[in-house]
Write a protein that holds these residues in place. Structure first.
Motif, PDB file in Angstrom:
ATOM      1  N   ALA A   1      -2.966  -2.133  18.294  1.00  0.00           N
ATOM      2  CA  ALA A   1      -2.934  -3.204  17.301  1.00  0.00           C
ATOM      3  C   ALA A   1      -4.258  -3.963  17.361  1.00  0.00           C
ATOM      4  CB  ALA A   1      -1.763  -4.141  17.580  1.00  0.00           C
TER       5      ALA A   1
ATOM      6  N   GLU B   1       4.055   6.570  10.827  1.00  0.00           N
ATOM      7  CA  GLU B   1       3.114   5.915  11.727  1.00  0.00           C
ATOM      8  C   GLU B   1       2.088   6.886  12.306  1.00  0.00           C
ATOM      9  OE1 GLU B   1       5.278   3.784  14.676  1.00  0.00           O
ATOM     10  OE2 GLU B   1       5.980   2.260  13.273  1.00  0.00           O
TER      11      GLU B   1
ATOM     12  N   CYS C   1      -5.484   2.006  10.512  1.00  0.00           N
ATOM     13  CA  CYS C   1      -4.961   0.720  10.989  1.00  0.00           C
ATOM     14  C   CYS C   1      -4.422  -0.122   9.829  1.00  0.00           C
ATOM     15  CB  CYS C   1      -6.057  -0.039  11.737  1.00  0.00           C
ATOM     16  SG  CYS C   1      -6.536   0.712  13.322  1.00  0.00           S
TER      17      CYS C   1
ATOM     18  N   GLY D   1      -0.799   0.913   8.921  1.00  0.00           N
ATOM     19  CA  GLY D   1       0.210   0.907   9.966  1.00  0.00           C
ATOM     20  C   GLY D   1       0.291   2.155  10.809  1.00  0.00           C
TER      21      GLY D   1
ATOM     22  N   THR E   1      -0.365   4.428  13.984  1.00  0.00           N
ATOM     23  CA  THR E   1      -0.599   4.149  15.398  1.00  0.00           C
ATOM     24  C   THR E   1      -1.156   5.344  16.162  1.00  0.00           C
ATOM     25  OG1 THR E   1       1.704   4.701  15.922  1.00  0.00           O
ATOM     26  CG2 THR E   1       1.199   2.383  15.452  1.00  0.00           C
TER      27      THR E   1
END
Length: 370
Positions: free
Chosen positions: A173, A276, A308, A311, A313
């Motif tokens: 994040a 994701e 990013c 969303g 990851t």
């Protein structure tokens, strides 16, 4: 009560079965694009539908191709094989996709690969005989599937073979800044320097587009061909029709870099967003621009920023160009193939050869990452 039937078209399998079996990997949309791209001169596609008491519960995509042995065996062994014409190429039936980096069998929740490997291998062997195929290969399966394949290999006599590893970056994040902070200090320094030096060569404009028009597709395919010709490992040769077909899919996102002064496309990266997870699948670079522009690293920066922002990851980046991927923080994902030759003698020969295959023999750049 497990049975296997074969279909040769994506549309012959109900769309809800596809969508239920394939969730976070390339599924119906991917095979539709491959099937519609006119690649019949390279691949013969088919789909094994696994049924439990008559109900479809899994799909195993397959393809047949003539594989040059020089692609997968160490150079010294390849030179010996080249002396004997029957060993130069092997007509092979693969479970997997010619362009996917990790093999996958789509299945409904509640089932596991161990439920299907034995009947599926028997169905593969029967199809190989019917299609005059020499070898069957489960292509590029990961560590989590190893117990199922160990049991299959013991029961049916398959031999394992190390494959080109996949590559993966986990994105924290906090966007690109957080990603940079997570790199090793020397890699962070080099990447920042390359990005700075690249911008000093000339400004580029960035855009992320879906369904690019024909003019853009022609330009990016030209860049893809440049990169393809420079690559050391060539498993498949894609045509522009493939890019037309894949561009229609909502999973496809094209990251484009254009020269600010001329408006000319100088680099692109095609990424697929699957929840994701994103897959960095194909790139193209105008090498006439010069190495000082560091276009690959500028593309990578924009790929991380895009991932990013939506969303994502984890960002997967495939099985080649390991040196550059090492510099931007990729980790290796071990992959294995499991093989069986119909000829018992050649099965033993190839099994012995497979024992000598290592990451380093496949690509010397892997020595710095392993």
């Amino acid at each position: 009560m497990t049975t296997v039937r074969w279909e040769t078209r994506v549309a012959a399998i109900a769309s809800d079965v596809w969508d239920s079996c394939f969730t976070d990997v390339e599924g119906r949309w991917w095979y539709e694009a491959l099937e519609s791209s006119g690649l019949e001169d390279q691949f013969e596609f088919a789909y094994a539908v696994i049924e439990d008491r008559g109900v479809p519960v899994a799909i195993a995509p397959t393809f047949i191709m003539n594989v040059p042995m020089a692609l997968v065996v160490p150079p010294g062994i390849a030179r010996v094989m080249s002396i004997f014409p029957p060993l130069r190429y092997q007509r092979t039936l693969f479970i997997g996709s010619p362009c996917s980096d990790e093999g996958s069998i789509g299945m409904l929740a509640g089932y596991s690969l161990a439920d299907f490997v034995l009947p599926l291998q028997d169905a593969l062997s029967a199809r190989a005989k019917a299609r005059n195929v020499s070898m069957t290969v489960w292509k590029d399966f990961g560590e989590l599937q190893k117990p199922a394949f160990d049991a299959l290999s013991q029961a049916r006599g398959l031999f394992p073979m190390v494959s080109f590893p996949g590559t993966l970056v986990t994105l924290p994040a906090g966007g690109f800044t957080a990603y940079l902070e997570g790199l090793k200090s020397r890699h962070r320094y080099r990447l920042k320097k390359k990005l700075k030096d690249g911008l000093a060569q000339g400004r580029v404009n960035v855009s992320v587009v879906q369904q690019p028009d024909e003019q853009a597709l022609q330009a990016l395919y030209g860049l893809f061909q440049q990169t393809y010709e420079k690559g050391k490992t060539k498993f498949e040769k894609l045509n522009i029709e493939f890019f037309r077909q894949i561009a229609l899919k909502p999973q496809s996102h094209f990251i484009l870099l254009t020269d600010d002064a001329t408006g000319k496309l100088v680099a692109f990266m095609l990424c697929f967003q699957l929840g994701e997870k994103a897959i960095n699948k194909f790139i193209g670079i105008d090498y006439s621009v010069g190495m000082q522009s560091h276009l690959y690293f500028q593309l990578w920066e924009q790929a991380v920023k895009w991932a990013c922002s939506v969303g994502v990851t984890s960002l997967e980046s495939g099985q080649t160009a390991y040196g550059a991927k090492r510099e931007v923080g990729h980790q290796l994902v071990p992959l294995h193939c499991y093989c069986q030759h119909r000829n018992p003698l050649l099965h033993r020969v190839f099994g012995a050869v497979a024992k000598k295959i290592t990451w380093i023999s496949l690509d010397p750049e892997l020595e710095q990452m392993s």
